[in-house]
Scaffold this active site. Structure first.
Site, PDB file in Angstrom:
ATOM      1  CG  LEU A   8      -1.798  -1.270   1.338  1.00 23.57           C
ATOM      2  CD1 LEU A   8      -2.531  -1.297   2.670  1.00 23.57           C
ATOM      3  CD2 LEU A   8      -2.790  -1.358   0.173  1.00 23.57           C
ATOM      4  CE  LYS A 190       4.716   1.098 -16.379  1.00 16.84           C
ATOM      5  NZ  LYS A 190       5.856   1.122 -15.499  1.00 16.84           N
ATOM      6  CG  HIS A 193       5.299   2.900 -20.823  1.00 13.59           C
ATOM      7  ND1 HIS A 193       5.803   3.328 -19.604  1.00 13.59           N
ATOM      8  CD2 HIS A 193       4.274   3.749 -21.106  1.00 13.59           C
ATOM      9  CE1 HIS A 193       5.141   4.374 -19.182  1.00 13.59           C
ATOM     10  NE2 HIS A 193       4.200   4.648 -20.076  1.00 13.59           N
ATOM     11  CG  ASN A 194       8.724   2.110 -17.334  1.00 16.71           C
ATOM     12  OD1 ASN A 194       7.596   2.387 -17.728  1.00 16.71           O
ATOM     13  ND2 ASN A 194       8.983   1.884 -16.061  1.00 16.71           N
ATOM     14  CD  GLU A 197       8.953   6.946 -17.479  1.00 18.18           C
ATOM     15  OE1 GLU A 197       9.775   6.809 -16.545  1.00 18.18           O
ATOM     16  OE2 GLU A 197       7.799   6.486 -17.447  1.00 18.18           O
ATOM     17  CE1 TYR A 198      13.860   4.477 -17.194  1.00 12.49           C
ATOM     18  CE2 TYR A 198      16.147   3.957 -17.660  1.00 12.49           C
ATOM     19  CZ  TYR A 198      15.041   3.839 -16.849  1.00 12.49           C
ATOM     20  OH  TYR A 198      15.114   3.084 -15.710  1.00 12.49           O
TER      21      TYR A 198
END
Length: 329
Positions: A8, A190, A193-194, A197-198
């Site tokens: 959490l 993903k 995707h990252n 993003e870099y």
């Protein structure tokens, strides 16, 4: 629908809250009891252990979403849940695990009849309000069973203009989530995707470093040493420019707050996906010059910091709440 959520932190708590806002019931657990109590105060049922969480879930098929850092802690949690759950139940890994680990875990759980789903999750600390972009790897039946969960977490169509070439009833992709393929495919998508993003972050950071350095150059004529307002440039580019993006929004916000980004050291971490992206490019013999350079820049930033690296740190803090080494509050 009822679901268990383990972990959490920055994203797991907000995943639980967004699901509850949509009418789903959450049973939550975290190694830190205060984290579970905080989500329980918003309507969840808190558990004191993994066994207690599973006990509090309704009969099969039960589903548990694991939102923990990739690596040992996720491995141990999935293994423990695999021993507590039974045939038809589902374990969902929503963290940034390596896609080959997903394939291995699914195979290990199969003899018990426990299904495994990997969900590449993007949205960072803003997901509660903006929604989470989800890339799901799963067998078809597991994806269909969990579709109400994915639909609740995803942003929905919102006010994003529809791609003109798309016809017919909008599908999940237009609502912010996809069934990417079998187990592992979600985290593979993903991962790429990252990696992208870099590269995008690096391009923005380097551009602003060039803008900032103009006034400080001793090799240029005085008339060409422009003292540029970085915050205003970021702001105007947000409005009608082809480089407008959420990353540019975060850049504009950081510069408006601190034009020199003095509270950042420029020490830029990488969370693993960039490295795995380059490994995949090598395996597939696909040139990835920009993504490779962006990854190596992060390595160099730990030895010699520039304004561009401070910009990267500011963007990472903005979208993911990532606190760098040397960050000043």
């Amino acid at each position: 629908m009822q679901i268990g959520v383990v972990g959490l932190g920055r994203m797991g708590g907000n995943i639980s809250r967004r699901l509850m806002r949509a009418g789903h019931a959450c049973v939550v657990y975290d190694a830190n009891p205060k984290a579970a109590e905080a989500v329980a105060a918003d309507g969840a049922t808190a558990a004191v252990s993994l066994a207690d969480l599973v006990e509090k879930l309704d009969p099969a098929p039960r589903a548990v979403w694991v939102m923990l850092p990739a690596g040992r802690i996720t491995e141990e949690t999935v293994n423990a849940l695999g021993g507590l759950l039974g045939r038809g139940d589902i374990i969902i890994d929503g963290g940034n695990s390596y896609f080959r680990d997903d394939i291995r875990r699914a195979a290990a759980l199969a003899p018990r009849g426990v299904r495994y789903v990997d969900v590449g999750t993007s949205g960072g600390v803003w997901g509660l309000e903006r929604g989470f972009c989800l890339m799901v790897g799963a067998e078809t039946e597991a994806f269909a069973h969990l579709d109400p969960i994915f639909a609740a977490l995803a942003p929905g169509a919102g006010d994003v203009a529809r791609t003109p070439e798309r016809k017919g009833e909008p599908g999940p992709a237009e609502k912010g989530y996809i069934h990417a393929g079998p187990v592992g495919a979600g985290h593979f998508v993903k991962m790429i995707h990252n990696g992208i993003e870099y590269g995008m972050m690096q391009a923005i950071a380097e551009g602003f470093d060039i803008l900032r350095s103009r006034a400080r150059s001793t090799s240029l004529p005085e008339a060409e040493r422009y003292d540029l307002n970085m915050a205003d440039i970021a702001e105007v580019w947000r409005r009608g420019s082809v480089v407008s993006s959420w990353l540019l929004d975060l850049t504009a916000s950081a510069l408006a707050d601190d034009n020199q980004l003095d509270r950042f050291s420029g020490f830029v971490e990488d969370s693993g996906e960039g490295r795995w992206t380059i490994e995949a490019a090598v395996e597939e013999a696909v040139p990835a010059e920009v993504l490779s350079a962006a990854l190596y820049t992060r390595f160099r930033s730990r030895q010699d910091h520039t304004f561009a690296e401070k910009m990267l740190s500011a963007m990472r803090l903005g979208f993911g709440g990532h606190i760098e080494q040397g960050h000043k509050t």
